[in-house]
Design an enzyme around this catalytic site. Structure first.
Site, PDB file in Angstrom:
ATOM      1  N   ASN A 159      13.317  10.799  19.315  1.00  0.00           N
ATOM      2  CA  ASN A 159      12.235  10.761  20.335  1.00  0.00           C
ATOM      3  C   ASN A 159      11.742   9.441  20.889  1.00  0.00           C
ATOM      4  O   ASN A 159      11.648   9.195  21.986  1.00  0.00           O
ATOM      5  CB  ASN A 159      11.006  11.717  19.804  1.00  0.00           C
ATOM      6  CG  ASN A 159      11.230  13.271  19.782  1.00  0.00           C
ATOM      7  OD1 ASN A 159      11.938  13.634  20.427  1.00  0.00           O
ATOM      8  ND2 ASN A 159      10.510  13.930  19.085  1.00  0.00           N
ATOM      9  N   THR A 161       4.531  -4.209   0.704  1.00  0.00           N
ATOM     10  CA  THR A 161       3.543  -4.845   1.454  1.00  0.00           C
ATOM     11  C   THR A 161       2.130  -4.284   1.090  1.00  0.00           C
ATOM     12  O   THR A 161       1.997  -2.904   0.787  1.00  0.00           O
ATOM     13  CB  THR A 161       3.820  -4.998   2.883  1.00  0.00           C
ATOM     14  OG1 THR A 161       5.003  -5.266   3.328  1.00  0.00           O
ATOM     15  CG2 THR A 161       2.698  -5.488   3.838  1.00  0.00           C
ATOM     16  N   GLY A 176      -2.347   4.127  10.467  1.00  0.00           N
ATOM     17  CA  GLY A 176      -1.996   3.604   8.979  1.00  0.00           C
ATOM     18  C   GLY A 176      -2.416   2.253   8.515  1.00  0.00           C
ATOM     19  O   GLY A 176      -3.108   1.443   9.445  1.00  0.00           O
ATOM     20  N   TYR A 215      12.930   9.956   2.324  1.00  0.00           N
ATOM     21  CA  TYR A 215      12.399   8.987   2.900  1.00  0.00           C
ATOM     22  C   TYR A 215      13.697   7.581   2.936  1.00  0.00           C
ATOM     23  O   TYR A 215      13.875   7.133   3.981  1.00  0.00           O
ATOM     24  CB  TYR A 215      11.388   8.157   1.919  1.00  0.00           C
ATOM     25  CG  TYR A 215      10.576   6.987   2.333  1.00  0.00           C
ATOM     26  CD1 TYR A 215       9.631   6.697   3.364  1.00  0.00           C
ATOM     27  CD2 TYR A 215      11.227   5.470   1.949  1.00  0.00           C
ATOM     28  CE1 TYR A 215       9.053   5.727   3.785  1.00  0.00           C
ATOM     29  CE2 TYR A 215      10.514   4.519   2.251  1.00  0.00           C
ATOM     30  CZ  TYR A 215       9.432   4.518   3.119  1.00  0.00           C
ATOM     31  OH  TYR A 215       8.903   3.161   3.819  1.00  0.00           O
TER      32      TYR A 215
END
Ligand code: NAD
Ligand code: UDP
Length: 314
Positions: free
Chosen positions: A100, A176, A13, A146
């Site tokens: 996880n 950012t 990403g 989110y």
């Protein structure tokens, strides 16, 4: 610190690709795990033939068995368009994915850094936002997949810390921007620059009086790695952002100043539901604990980002 084997989830990403590059430069081995939901191999193309770099296409909602010394958990779509596309999967990424990765950290005794967000403060009544502020999030709104996912991920980090003695580090990243943002990502900096370069109307949502504080990606990397490697057992959460605050209208005007040939006009569109009215990090904690502060001014960072989009849109 010698050579470490470091897992970066979300490594293909925007932020993750910069982080992989920085860690390789520091001499570490990097395992980049990404589902390529919003990320792209283009962001890591130059790394693929580096012997210390490995890429694995994998969704962190599924368990992962690898051997690592440190984990940076960045996997999660970050732009409202993308995280609202499949909101259930967004929550699963923050909750099941976090479990996880914490399980992996527990088994391998790795230190884990969670990329949390200023969104945990929601639409804040405290300004600037300090880490001690608990936030104001609408649990049933379109941003909740989110925001609440990230809040729960923080909870999981601290429960693994208390219950299992895990080495955790939690940073709350504020808006950012920089090269490698996806041109159709939908976030404000990339939208405005791409629109200005293409001569399309610049879409201001609402009246443009809402504020954000924009951090250039290089500054974030400094704060992120300083936090991971602090040896004082400082877990955070700690704000990592640039306190220089601008209205969205000011941002649009700045972008047009930096692209003088642009024929774009400002247009106004409806404000999305639950859009926070103001956002500015209080970074005193990061300064005190990590001796970190951002250095890149908005104009300088925007110029580099404009350069990047000029090259990639050609
Ligand atoms: P991005 O969308 O460019 O990167 C996220 C990456 O995670 C993508 O490569 C995507 O394919 C991958 N991903 C998503 N779900 C996944 C899953 N289930 N399994 C594996 N990979 C998955 O966004 P970004 O701006 O680089 O954000 C990186 C992290 O930083 C995110 O966790 C985000 O929440 C956090 N953050 C970013 C900002 C910002 O302003 N950019 C602010 C606060 C927090
Ligand atoms: N925004 C805008 N025009 C756009 C994209 C975003 O005016 O084309 C606004 C958005 O409504 C918000 C701010 O810019 O007030 C920042 O949006 P972004 O999606 O980048 O991040 P977030 O809202 O998550 O901080």
């Amino acid at each position: 610190m010698g050579n470490l084997k470091i897992l970066v989830t979300g490594g293909a990403g925007f932020i993750g690709s910069h982080l992989c590059r920085r860690l390789l430069e520091q001499g570490h081995d990097v395992l980049c795990v990404d589902s390529l939901f919003t990320g792209s191999k283009d962001n890591i193309l130059d790394l693929l033939d580096n012997k210390r770099f490995e890429f694995l296409r994998h969704d962190i909602c599924e368990p992962l068995t690898v051997e690592v010394d440190q984990i940076y958990n960045l996997a999660c779509p970050a732009s409202p368009n993308h995280y609202q596309f499949n909101p259930v999967h967004t929550t699963k990424t923050s909750v099941n994915g976090m479990i996880n990765m914490l399980g992996l950290a527990r088994r391998t005794k790795a230190r884990i850094l969670q990329a949390s967000t200023s969104e945990v403060y929601g639409d804040p009544e405290v300004h600037p936002q300090t880490e001690s502020y608990w936030g104001r999030v609408n649990t049933i709104g379109p941003r909740a997949c989110y925001d609440e996912g990230k809040r729960c991920a923080e909870t999981l980090c601290f429960d693994y810390y208390r219950q299992h003695g895990l080495q955790i580090r939690v940073i709350r990243i504020f808006n950012t921007y920089g090269p490698n943002m996806h041109p159709n990502d939908g976030r404000v900096v990339s939208n405005f620059i791409v629109q200005a370069l293409r001569g399309q109307d610049i879409t201001i949502y609402g009246d443009g009086s809402q504020t954000r504080s924009f951090q250039y990606v290089d500054d974030l990397l400094g704060g992120m790695t300083a936090m991971m490697n602090n040896t004082s057992d400082f877990t955070g959460p700690v704000n990592i952002g640039n306190p220089d605050e601008f209205t969205i209208k000011q941002l649009a005007e700045k972008v047009l100043e930096l692209i003088p040939e642009s024929k774009s006009k400002l247009i106004y569109k409806p404000l999305p539901q639950d859009d926070p009215k103001q956002r500015q990090p209080d970074i005193r904690l990061a300064k005190e604990k990590l001796d970190w502060a951002p250095k890149v001014k908005l104009n300088e960072g925007l110029l580099k980002t404009v350069d990047y989009f000029r090259r990639t849109l050609k």
